[in-house]
Structure formats: C-alpha cells, structure tokens
Design a protein around this motif. Sequence first.
Motif, PDB file in Angstrom:
ATOM      1  N   VAL A  40     -23.549 124.153  72.567  1.00 21.39           N
ATOM      2  CA  VAL A  40     -24.627 124.261  71.479  1.00 21.39           C
ATOM      3  C   VAL A  40     -25.451 122.667  71.474  1.00 21.39           C
ATOM      4  O   VAL A  40     -26.532 122.637  71.481  1.00 21.39           O
ATOM      5  CB  VAL A  40     -23.994 124.076  70.199  1.00 21.39           C
ATOM      6  CG1 VAL A  40     -24.934 123.771  69.059  1.00 21.39           C
ATOM      7  CG2 VAL A  40     -23.395 125.565  69.845  1.00 21.39           C
ATOM      8  N   LEU A  41     -24.860 121.520  71.738  1.00 20.88           N
ATOM      9  CA  LEU A  41     -25.407 120.289  71.887  1.00 20.88           C
ATOM     10  C   LEU A  41     -26.487 120.320  73.166  1.00 20.88           C
ATOM     11  O   LEU A  41     -27.642 119.620  73.000  1.00 20.88           O
ATOM     12  CB  LEU A  41     -24.278 119.158  71.811  1.00 20.88           C
ATOM     13  CG  LEU A  41     -23.494 119.326  70.548  1.00 20.88           C
ATOM     14  CD1 LEU A  41     -22.451 118.064  70.907  1.00 20.88           C
ATOM     15  CD2 LEU A  41     -24.455 118.594  69.481  1.00 20.88           C
ATOM     16  N   VAL A  42     -25.960 120.966  74.297  1.00 22.23           N
ATOM     17  CA  VAL A  42     -26.711 120.895  75.347  1.00 22.23           C
ATOM     18  C   VAL A  42     -27.934 122.055  75.292  1.00 22.23           C
ATOM     19  O   VAL A  42     -28.924 121.679  75.383  1.00 22.23           O
ATOM     20  CB  VAL A  42     -25.900 121.458  76.541  1.00 22.23           C
ATOM     21  CG1 VAL A  42     -26.536 121.426  77.814  1.00 22.23           C
ATOM     22  CG2 VAL A  42     -24.731 120.101  77.119  1.00 22.23           C
ATOM     23  N   GLN A  43     -27.550 123.069  74.748  1.00 21.29           N
ATOM     24  CA  GLN A  43     -28.746 124.240  74.838  1.00 21.29           C
ATOM     25  C   GLN A  43     -29.701 124.063  73.519  1.00 21.29           C
ATOM     26  O   GLN A  43     -30.763 124.390  73.689  1.00 21.29           O
ATOM     27  CB  GLN A  43     -28.016 125.521  74.737  1.00 21.29           C
ATOM     28  CG  GLN A  43     -27.461 125.742  76.098  1.00 21.29           C
ATOM     29  CD  GLN A  43     -26.657 127.197  76.129  1.00 21.29           C
ATOM     30  OE1 GLN A  43     -26.937 128.017  74.917  1.00 21.29           O
ATOM     31  NE2 GLN A  43     -25.907 127.654  76.996  1.00 21.29           N
ATOM     32  N   VAL A  44     -29.230 123.659  72.532  1.00 17.96           N
ATOM     33  CA  VAL A  44     -29.813 123.521  71.236  1.00 17.96           C
ATOM     34  C   VAL A  44     -30.703 122.231  70.873  1.00 17.96           C
ATOM     35  O   VAL A  44     -31.751 122.089  70.702  1.00 17.96           O
ATOM     36  CB  VAL A  44     -29.267 124.060  70.051  1.00 17.96           C
ATOM     37  CG1 VAL A  44     -30.131 123.692  68.731  1.00 17.96           C
ATOM     38  CG2 VAL A  44     -28.870 125.221  70.109  1.00 17.96           C
ATOM     39  N   GLU A  51     -23.372 113.128  77.335  1.00 19.14           N
ATOM     40  CA  GLU A  51     -23.800 112.682  75.898  1.00 19.14           C
ATOM     41  C   GLU A  51     -23.111 113.735  74.802  1.00 19.14           C
ATOM     42  O   GLU A  51     -22.753 113.374  73.772  1.00 19.14           O
ATOM     43  CB  GLU A  51     -25.389 112.516  75.618  1.00 19.14           C
ATOM     44  CG  GLU A  51     -25.833 112.103  74.343  1.00 19.14           C
ATOM     45  CD  GLU A  51     -27.214 111.870  74.144  1.00 19.14           C
ATOM     46  OE1 GLU A  51     -27.438 111.323  73.226  1.00 19.14           O
ATOM     47  OE2 GLU A  51     -27.934 112.445  75.049  1.00 19.14           O
ATOM     48  N   ALA A  52     -23.560 114.979  75.331  1.00 17.41           N
ATOM     49  CA  ALA A  52     -22.818 116.210  74.308  1.00 17.41           C
ATOM     50  C   ALA A  52     -21.224 115.736  74.349  1.00 17.41           C
ATOM     51  O   ALA A  52     -20.698 116.072  73.318  1.00 17.41           O
ATOM     52  CB  ALA A  52     -23.149 117.507  74.908  1.00 17.41           C
ATOM     53  N   GLU A  53     -20.560 115.520  75.354  1.00 16.52           N
ATOM     54  CA  GLU A  53     -19.064 115.324  75.162  1.00 16.52           C
ATOM     55  C   GLU A  53     -18.663 114.161  74.422  1.00 16.52           C
ATOM     56  O   GLU A  53     -17.760 114.269  73.756  1.00 16.52           O
ATOM     57  CB  GLU A  53     -18.544 115.243  76.583  1.00 16.52           C
ATOM     58  CG  GLU A  53     -17.110 115.407  76.647  1.00 16.52           C
ATOM     59  CD  GLU A  53     -16.551 115.450  78.107  1.00 16.52           C
ATOM     60  OE1 GLU A  53     -15.328 114.902  78.082  1.00 16.52           O
ATOM     61  OE2 GLU A  53     -17.306 116.367  78.802  1.00 16.52           O
ATOM     62  N   GLY A  68     -29.308 114.286  65.987  1.00 19.73           N
ATOM     63  CA  GLY A  68     -30.577 114.243  66.167  1.00 19.73           C
ATOM     64  C   GLY A  68     -31.369 114.082  64.874  1.00 19.73           C
ATOM     65  O   GLY A  68     -30.878 114.221  63.846  1.00 19.73           O
ATOM     66  N   VAL A  69     -32.477 113.329  65.095  1.00 17.64           N
ATOM     67  CA  VAL A  69     -33.585 113.173  63.687  1.00 17.64           C
ATOM     68  C   VAL A  69     -34.784 113.491  64.336  1.00 17.64           C
ATOM     69  O   VAL A  69     -35.563 113.336  65.261  1.00 17.64           O
ATOM     70  CB  VAL A  69     -33.720 111.482  63.906  1.00 17.64           C
ATOM     71  CG1 VAL A  69     -34.508 111.273  62.642  1.00 17.64           C
ATOM     72  CG2 VAL A  69     -32.137 110.955  63.417  1.00 17.64           C
ATOM     73  N   GLN A  76     -34.536 122.135  60.632  1.00 18.03           N
ATOM     74  CA  GLN A  76     -34.119 123.188  60.080  1.00 18.03           C
ATOM     75  C   GLN A  76     -34.056 124.595  61.175  1.00 18.03           C
ATOM     76  O   GLN A  76     -33.038 125.307  61.337  1.00 18.03           O
ATOM     77  CB  GLN A  76     -34.981 123.735  58.912  1.00 18.03           C
ATOM     78  CG  GLN A  76     -34.796 123.085  57.686  1.00 18.03           C
ATOM     79  CD  GLN A  76     -33.217 123.138  57.114  1.00 18.03           C
ATOM     80  OE1 GLN A  76     -32.605 124.068  57.234  1.00 18.03           O
ATOM     81  NE2 GLN A  76     -33.149 122.354  56.056  1.00 18.03           N
ATOM     82  N   SER A  77     -35.075 124.376  61.943  1.00 21.47           N
ATOM     83  CA  SER A  77     -35.120 125.379  63.044  1.00 21.47           C
ATOM     84  C   SER A  77     -33.896 125.200  64.053  1.00 21.47           C
ATOM     85  O   SER A  77     -33.439 126.166  64.586  1.00 21.47           O
ATOM     86  CB  SER A  77     -36.425 125.258  63.911  1.00 21.47           C
ATOM     87  OG  SER A  77     -36.540 125.976  64.888  1.00 21.47           O
ATOM     88  N   LYS A  78     -33.764 123.816  64.390  1.00 20.38           N
ATOM     89  CA  LYS A  78     -32.544 123.936  65.356  1.00 20.38           C
ATOM     90  C   LYS A  78     -31.143 124.103  64.568  1.00 20.38           C
ATOM     91  O   LYS A  78     -30.139 124.858  65.369  1.00 20.38           O
ATOM     92  CB  LYS A  78     -32.409 122.375  65.629  1.00 20.38           C
ATOM     93  CG  LYS A  78     -33.585 122.018  66.647  1.00 20.38           C
ATOM     94  CD  LYS A  78     -33.370 120.607  67.367  1.00 20.38           C
ATOM     95  CE  LYS A  78     -34.497 120.419  68.395  1.00 20.38           C
ATOM     96  NZ  LYS A  78     -34.257 120.878  69.631  1.00 20.38           N
TER      97      LYS A  78
END
Length: 103
Positions: A40-44, A51-53, A68-69, A76-78
């Motif tokens: 999810v962290l990589v794709q979205v 970094e995702a790990e 994220g900011v 909201q979309s993410k």
Amino acid sequence: MPQEQSSIQERQRIRFQEPRRYKVLIHNDDFTTMEFVVKVLVQVFFKSPAEAEVLMLKVHHSGQAVVGVYSYDIAQSKVRKALGMAQRENFPLRFSVKPEDED
C-alpha cells in the motif's frame, strides 16, 4: 462644468494563502500483514520499497506513523484508495487524516 475623469485606478491587494496541509497517518493492527502494508505504501503513497519497509516497522513498533502530508482532497483520496485495497483483501487497515499543525 464637465466631470473630470481620473486616470488613477484604485488597486486592490489580494493576499493568497497556502492551503492547509493534512497528515495521513497509518495505524497498527494485529491482522494486516507487513507485506500488504508495504504494498500500500509503495502503490498509493509512492514510497520506495526501502522507505515503505522503514515506515511499516515504525507503525509496527510505535502504533502509528505519518505516511505523507497533502492538501485535504489529496489526503482523503489516498486514504480512500488505500482503504479500498485493504477491503478487497479483507484487512482491517486503518488511516486517519489530521491537520499538519495539530499534534
């Protein structure tokens, strides 16, 4: 006596403000797999696999992490996209969105 026309135009100052920014937080749970969180962290959220790990381990150990900011609409979309992925895989993954200046 004819009216005089003024060649001076009144200027209005317009002040632009940066839109308020929002933090997206991911919350730990005991059921979502670590591999899925990384996915999810990589794709979205477009994190690198490394970094995702690191973020996934931070969530695992501290209970939550900022992923994220963004402006409100993008945040909201993410979150909706990530929750949709989790729902399709039957994971109870949770996110929250908070103003950046709120602790």
